[in-house]
Design a protein around this motif. Sequence first.
Motif, PDB file in Angstrom:
ATOM      1  N   ASN A 124       0.838  -1.190   0.000  1.00 16.70           N
ATOM      2  CA  ASN A 124       0.000   0.000   0.000  1.00 16.70           C
ATOM      3  C   ASN A 124       0.879   1.250   0.000  1.00 16.70           C
ATOM      4  OD1 ASN A 124       0.867   0.414   2.666  1.00 16.70           O
ATOM      5  ND2 ASN A 124      -1.019  -0.353   3.582  1.00 16.70           N
ATOM      6  N   GLU A 125       0.246   2.414   0.115  1.00 15.72           N
ATOM      7  CA  GLU A 125       1.000   3.664   0.017  1.00 15.72           C
ATOM      8  C   GLU A 125       1.954   3.877   1.193  1.00 15.72           C
ATOM      9  OE1 GLU A 125      -2.813   4.354   2.201  1.00 15.72           O
ATOM     10  OE2 GLU A 125      -2.229   3.383   0.310  1.00 15.72           O
ATOM     11  N   LYS A 126       1.780   3.098   2.264  1.00 18.76           N
ATOM     12  CA  LYS A 126       2.665   3.217   3.427  1.00 18.76           C
ATOM     13  C   LYS A 126       3.829   2.231   3.382  1.00 18.76           C
ATOM     14  CE  LYS A 126      -1.085   4.543   6.590  1.00 18.76           C
ATOM     15  NZ  LYS A 126      -1.771   4.160   7.856  1.00 18.76           N
ATOM     16  N   GLY A 127       3.860   1.400   2.352  1.00 17.99           N
ATOM     17  CA  GLY A 127       4.889   0.378   2.282  1.00 17.99           C
ATOM     18  C   GLY A 127       4.553  -0.883   3.041  1.00 17.99           C
ATOM     19  N   GLN A 128       3.294  -1.005   3.484  1.00 18.42           N
ATOM     20  CA  GLN A 128       2.819  -2.228   4.144  1.00 18.42           C
ATOM     21  C   GLN A 128       2.252  -3.171   3.089  1.00 18.42           C
ATOM     22  OE1 GLN A 128      -0.045   0.102   6.323  1.00 18.42           O
ATOM     23  NE2 GLN A 128       0.917  -0.411   8.273  1.00 18.42           N
ATOM     24  N   LYS A 163     -10.568   3.023   9.061  1.00 16.91           N
ATOM     25  CA  LYS A 163     -10.653   4.125   8.099  1.00 16.91           C
ATOM     26  C   LYS A 163     -10.366   5.453   8.800  1.00 16.91           C
ATOM     27  CE  LYS A 163     -12.250   4.826   3.714  1.00 16.91           C
ATOM     28  NZ  LYS A 163     -11.993   3.995   2.540  1.00 16.91           N
ATOM     29  N   LYS A 164     -10.990   5.640   9.956  1.00 14.21           N
ATOM     30  CA  LYS A 164     -10.823   6.877  10.713  1.00 14.21           C
ATOM     31  C   LYS A 164      -9.379   7.056  11.179  1.00 14.21           C
ATOM     32  CE  LYS A 164     -12.881   9.470  14.556  1.00 14.21           C
ATOM     33  NZ  LYS A 164     -13.902   9.422  15.648  1.00 14.21           N
ATOM     34  N   ALA A 165      -8.719   5.949  11.509  1.00 15.31           N
ATOM     35  CA  ALA A 165      -7.347   5.995  12.008  1.00 15.31           C
ATOM     36  C   ALA A 165      -6.307   6.032  10.899  1.00 15.31           C
ATOM     37  CB  ALA A 165      -7.085   4.798  12.921  1.00 15.31           C
ATOM     38  N   GLY A 166      -6.765   5.941   9.652  1.00 16.87           N
ATOM     39  CA  GLY A 166      -5.815   5.912   8.545  1.00 16.87           C
ATOM     40  C   GLY A 166      -5.149   4.567   8.360  1.00 16.87           C
ATOM     41  N   GLY A 167      -5.829   3.506   8.832  1.00 16.52           N
ATOM     42  CA  GLY A 167      -5.304   2.160   8.671  1.00 16.52           C
ATOM     43  C   GLY A 167      -4.481   1.710   9.864  1.00 16.52           C
ATOM     44  N   ALA A 209       1.971   2.437  10.488  1.00 16.44           N
ATOM     45  CA  ALA A 209       3.083   1.923   9.684  1.00 16.44           C
ATOM     46  C   ALA A 209       4.387   2.027  10.453  1.00 16.44           C
ATOM     47  CB  ALA A 209       3.169   2.680   8.364  1.00 16.44           C
ATOM     48  N   HIS A 210       4.542   1.164  11.419  1.00 14.00           N
ATOM     49  CA  HIS A 210       5.800   1.092  12.163  1.00 14.00           C
ATOM     50  C   HIS A 210       6.023  -0.352  12.578  1.00 14.00           C
ATOM     51  CE1 HIS A 210       9.176   2.464  14.622  1.00 14.00           C
ATOM     52  NE2 HIS A 210       8.771   1.564  15.520  1.00 14.00           N
ATOM     53  N   GLY A 211       7.136  -0.887  12.184  1.00 17.43           N
ATOM     54  CA  GLY A 211       7.435  -2.275  12.530  1.00 17.43           C
ATOM     55  C   GLY A 211       6.792  -3.285  11.611  1.00 17.43           C
ATOM     56  N   SER A 268       9.686  -2.740   3.232  1.00 18.47           N
ATOM     57  CA  SER A 268      10.864  -2.017   2.764  1.00 18.47           C
ATOM     58  C   SER A 268      11.908  -1.846   3.874  1.00 18.47           C
ATOM     59  CB  SER A 268      10.459  -0.642   2.232  1.00 18.47           C
ATOM     60  OG  SER A 268       9.826   0.123   3.249  1.00 18.47           O
ATOM     61  N   GLU A 269      11.445  -1.925   5.140  1.00 24.95           N
ATOM     62  CA  GLU A 269      12.357  -1.767   6.272  1.00 24.95           C
ATOM     63  C   GLU A 269      12.956  -3.098   6.727  1.00 24.95           C
ATOM     64  OE1 GLU A 269      13.230   1.195   7.448  1.00 24.95           O
ATOM     65  OE2 GLU A 269      11.950   2.105   5.920  1.00 24.95           O
ATOM     66  N   TRP A 270      12.485  -4.180   6.148  1.00 27.89           N
ATOM     67  CA  TRP A 270      12.993  -5.498   6.554  1.00 27.89           C
ATOM     68  C   TRP A 270      12.965  -6.413   5.338  1.00 27.89           C
ATOM     69  CZ3 TRP A 270      12.883  -7.280  12.109  1.00 27.89           C
ATOM     70  CH2 TRP A 270      13.479  -8.539  12.256  1.00 27.89           C
ATOM     71  N   GLU A 271      13.938  -6.277   4.480  1.00 28.11           N
ATOM     72  CA  GLU A 271      13.971  -7.065   3.255  1.00 28.11           C
ATOM     73  C   GLU A 271      14.300  -8.515   3.579  1.00 28.11           C
ATOM     74  OE1 GLU A 271      12.696  -4.173   0.740  1.00 28.11           O
ATOM     75  OE2 GLU A 271      13.056  -6.298   0.296  1.00 28.11           O
ATOM     76  N   ALA A 272      13.513  -9.414   3.015  1.00 25.21           N
ATOM     77  CA  ALA A 272      13.715 -10.842   3.269  1.00 25.21           C
ATOM     78  C   ALA A 272      15.013 -11.303   2.624  1.00 25.21           C
ATOM     79  CB  ALA A 272      12.541 -11.641   2.711  1.00 25.21           C
ATOM     80  N   GLY A 273      15.757 -12.125   3.348  1.00 22.16           N
ATOM     81  CA  GLY A 273      16.961 -12.691   2.774  1.00 22.16           C
ATOM     82  C   GLY A 273      16.644 -13.853   1.851  1.00 22.16           C
TER      83      GLY A 273
END
Length: 248
Positions: free
Chosen positions: A128-132, A219-223, A226-228, A232-237
């Motif tokens: 998604n737009e957050k990288g999740q 929806k109200k919380a914006g999904g 996006a932390h953890g 993109s912050e943890w590329e699979a080996g």
Amino acid sequence: MVLNEKQKSLCRGHRFDFSGLRALFLNCTLKPTGTLSHTEGLLEVSKAIMAANGITVEVLRPADYDLAPGVYSDMTEHGFARDEWPQLWEKVKAADILVLGTPIWLGEESSVCRRVIERLYGESGKLNEKGQYFYYGRVGGCIVTGNEDGIKHCAMTVLYALQHLGYTIPPQADAGWIGEAGPGPSYRDKGSGGPENDFTQRNTTFMSWNLMHMARLLKKAGGIPAHGNQRSEWEAGCRFDYPNPDYR
């Protein structure tokens, strides 16, 4: 009427705003549109509750689509002559709420339901737009019908699959109806008792409201924050001699 007086009263007696939400019901019956589906009979109850609360609702039958087997976005790129999943995928992408409906066959969800789950899986690497993962911030549930045991078993496998792909599963996110084991009336048959069954109607009502509440909160919380949870912050080996899966 599809809704009983209790259900209608719940739709009237609140101040929640569900406008702007979209729900997609995929009726994974083995039957094409135009033929009687008992699963759709129970899906119609949940659909009516959501529609009464301003949610845009659509019910589709994957059996109407030529869905190739596989776990890629377009299986015509992998040897199949025809694949209509991309058309169905556009509907899935637009939905805040996804409900899979399935009959029970030999104690399991239908083959159509399993194929839909496989095709959903094929899209799960998208972001998604957050990288999740793409399904984060969306809500899933299921409805099961039949005249043999297996509602909880089918719900267990369907809801596990949806949450594993990224859907949020609220409390009491499943409902179902089964008649007496063995040959006998199904949900929509005259005298089945299904539409009048208080336990089934209660669970379907709870499921519908829980899906709506959770979708509204997300929806109200914006999904999901996006932390953890950003790929993109943890590329699979890679495994030795094997490349990473292609998630393009």
